[in-house]
Motif scaffolding. Sequence first.
Motif, PDB file in Angstrom:
ATOM      1  N   ASP A 161       0.842  -1.188   0.000  1.00 40.21           N
ATOM      2  CA  ASP A 161       0.000   0.000   0.000  1.00 40.21           C
ATOM      3  C   ASP A 161       0.881   1.244   0.000  1.00 40.21           C
ATOM      4  OD1 ASP A 161      -1.928  -1.859   0.189  1.00 40.21           O
ATOM      5  OD2 ASP A 161      -2.663  -1.281   2.171  1.00 40.21           O
ATOM      6  N   THR A 162       0.518   2.247  -0.784  1.00 44.58           N
ATOM      7  CA  THR A 162       1.394   3.404  -0.938  1.00 44.58           C
ATOM      8  C   THR A 162       0.577   4.662  -1.193  1.00 44.58           C
ATOM      9  OG1 THR A 162       3.184   4.358  -2.281  1.00 44.58           O
ATOM     10  CG2 THR A 162       1.627   2.920  -3.415  1.00 44.58           C
ATOM     11  N   TYR A 163       1.147   5.805  -0.806  1.00 44.64           N
ATOM     12  CA  TYR A 163       0.491   7.084  -1.045  1.00 44.64           C
ATOM     13  C   TYR A 163       0.739   7.600  -2.460  1.00 44.64           C
ATOM     14  CZ  TYR A 163      -0.528   7.596   3.953  1.00 44.64           C
ATOM     15  OH  TYR A 163      -1.016   7.414   5.221  1.00 44.64           O
ATOM     16  N   GLY A 164       1.780   7.106  -3.131  1.00 40.39           N
ATOM     17  CA  GLY A 164       2.126   7.612  -4.446  1.00 40.39           C
ATOM     18  C   GLY A 164       2.257   6.499  -5.470  1.00 40.39           C
ATOM     19  N   TYR A 200     -10.054   7.230  -4.763  1.00 39.81           N
ATOM     20  CA  TYR A 200      -9.143   7.918  -3.852  1.00 39.81           C
ATOM     21  C   TYR A 200      -9.191   9.422  -4.111  1.00 39.81           C
ATOM     22  CZ  TYR A 200      -7.307   3.156  -3.524  1.00 39.81           C
ATOM     23  OH  TYR A 200      -7.189   1.798  -3.362  1.00 39.81           O
ATOM     24  N   ARG A 224       0.007  11.570  -6.044  1.00 40.60           N
ATOM     25  CA  ARG A 224       0.005  11.338  -4.601  1.00 40.60           C
ATOM     26  C   ARG A 224      -1.409  11.543  -4.055  1.00 40.60           C
ATOM     27  NH1 ARG A 224       4.749  10.349  -2.591  1.00 40.60           N
ATOM     28  NH2 ARG A 224       3.942  10.575  -0.471  1.00 40.60           N
ATOM     29  N   PHE A 225      -1.798  10.673  -3.113  1.00 43.07           N
ATOM     30  CA  PHE A 225      -3.169  10.649  -2.617  1.00 43.07           C
ATOM     31  C   PHE A 225      -3.198  10.888  -1.107  1.00 43.07           C
ATOM     32  CE2 PHE A 225      -2.957   8.227  -6.502  1.00 43.07           C
ATOM     33  CZ  PHE A 225      -4.073   8.647  -7.197  1.00 43.07           C
ATOM     34  N   SER A 226      -4.380  11.260  -0.629  1.00 43.64           N
ATOM     35  CA  SER A 226      -4.524  11.562   0.801  1.00 43.64           C
ATOM     36  C   SER A 226      -4.523  10.288   1.646  1.00 43.64           C
ATOM     37  CB  SER A 226      -5.818  12.352   1.047  1.00 43.64           C
ATOM     38  OG  SER A 226      -6.947  11.595   0.618  1.00 43.64           O
ATOM     39  N   THR A 227      -4.890   9.172   1.051  1.00 43.78           N
ATOM     40  CA  THR A 227      -4.855   7.878   1.737  1.00 43.78           C
ATOM     41  C   THR A 227      -4.067   6.897   0.883  1.00 43.78           C
ATOM     42  OG1 THR A 227      -6.954   7.214   0.700  1.00 43.78           O
ATOM     43  CG2 THR A 227      -7.086   8.255   2.863  1.00 43.78           C
ATOM     44  N   GLU A 228      -3.679   5.795   1.486  1.00 39.62           N
ATOM     45  CA  GLU A 228      -2.859   4.821   0.771  1.00 39.62           C
ATOM     46  C   GLU A 228      -3.665   4.088  -0.307  1.00 39.62           C
ATOM     47  OE1 GLU A 228       0.662   3.370   3.737  1.00 39.62           O
ATOM     48  OE2 GLU A 228      -1.288   2.380   3.957  1.00 39.62           O
ATOM     49  N   VAL A 229      -3.038   3.959  -1.469  1.00 37.58           N
ATOM     50  CA  VAL A 229      -3.597   3.162  -2.552  1.00 37.58           C
ATOM     51  C   VAL A 229      -3.204   1.705  -2.300  1.00 37.58           C
ATOM     52  CG1 VAL A 229      -3.585   2.737  -5.046  1.00 37.58           C
ATOM     53  CG2 VAL A 229      -3.432   5.087  -4.164  1.00 37.58           C
ATOM     54  N   SER A 230      -4.163   0.803  -2.351  1.00 34.58           N
ATOM     55  CA  SER A 230      -3.862  -0.602  -2.086  1.00 34.58           C
ATOM     56  C   SER A 230      -2.927  -1.159  -3.151  1.00 34.58           C
ATOM     57  CB  SER A 230      -5.155  -1.425  -2.056  1.00 34.58           C
ATOM     58  OG  SER A 230      -5.712  -1.529  -3.356  1.00 34.58           O
TER      59      SER A 230
END
Length: 455
Positions: A161-164, A200, A224-230
């Motif tokens: 899982d990652t924010y970017g 997201y 880049r997102f405010s929550t983690e992308v699975s």
Amino acid sequence: MGIENFPEQLRAAIQQGFLAREFEAGLNARLGFRAVADREIFPNAIGETLTKTRRSLKAPVIEPLLATGNTNFDNGLSPSGWSIEQYTLSINQYGDTIDLNMVTTGIGIASQFLANAQTNGMQAMQSLDRLARNALFGGVPGGVGGYLGGNTRVTVSADSDTYGIAVDDIRGFQSMIVAGQVRPVAGGPGMTVTVGGGVYTLVDAIPDNRSRSTAPGGVSGELRFSTEVSAADGRAGNAVIASTAPLVLRPNGKRTTADLSPADGDTLGIQHVLAGVASLRRNNVPMIDGAYNCYLDDLQLLSLFRDADFKYLYRGAYGSEEYRSGQIIELLGVRFVPTTEAPQQASLGGGPVHRALLLGQGALVEGDCACTGQSDIPDAERALVEMVDGVAMVTREPLDRLKQIIAQSWYWIGGFALPTDMTADASIIPTATNAYLKRGVVIESLGTDATGYGP
């Protein structure tokens, strides 16, 4: 500048308008992307930007007024306003020149003089057409991206899982409209984006120092997102689509450009064009002289001629000049315009990617600077200037030491902009989509070669 400063054999061509006609013949050689633009006179100077404002309509009133509220000076009514949205139009100067040496040209000076004018006209036409094309597909500085924007794919799989996530093209993800104005995504409320199967909130789009995008004119980078992308959603090849992205259609419902496959027959058919027409009509996009313009290259047109549904619909027209020559065809409210300027993309594994662009009126605005061709120098002392379709053709007398070289040049001062239609939402048009840019649809497909054996 007096005409007597030119050689005798050139004066007749200048006096009788041959020079302007040759330039115009090149400038209007064929239809192109520029033909779809609404023309506006731009009063500003070179390098300046003009902010244009569009107002929205007001939502219909379907509830009756209360009789008990019909009192006082306001009769029970509360004032309601309309929304605005802005777009920017920047202008720059473009041009080129060619020299004519009267000594080395010899006896053919007059024909060479006219040939240079036509060559300049062809160059000017193609230059403006390409600027218009690039604006339509890729967007303009300070805008929300073009009709390819907001629609890309993951290029590097996330290990966890990652924010970017790394994507092929960040155009359409860098800006959004807030309170009617185009603002960077960073620092704003965020943009809703679908990555794979998850939704997201995007908070920033960062370009690569060296773009590795495979899309024409694309800019690769990181979202880049405010929550983690699975990790499942961040897998390479997954589609990444902004909620405000323009519609991009592909055969067989393919989600990304890389999914196109010759094994699935992913070539252009009339049903894909009709789906684009349906989208334009859902947004109540006006036609252009009674039809929507569909710009496509010759291999996509060849696919269309081989489509069974197209043949059925065009039955009885095989003897028409359009069908025999493969030129402009009007069918089912669509005007098919073949062009060599459609952006090409190398194969991503399934064959070269082709893109048709279906457009309605108002999709593009061209700003022509009012000062083009103007000068404070008296006519008798300045170069010969002919204005053709907003482009200035300048012919300068020999000024070199030997009085041998005539300069033939052209220049255009202007720019293109993509107006948005965000305020034409479901409250105004119940069938409207959520896209910022509603007046065009891109149709991606593989091509069919001239032998008929696939891409």
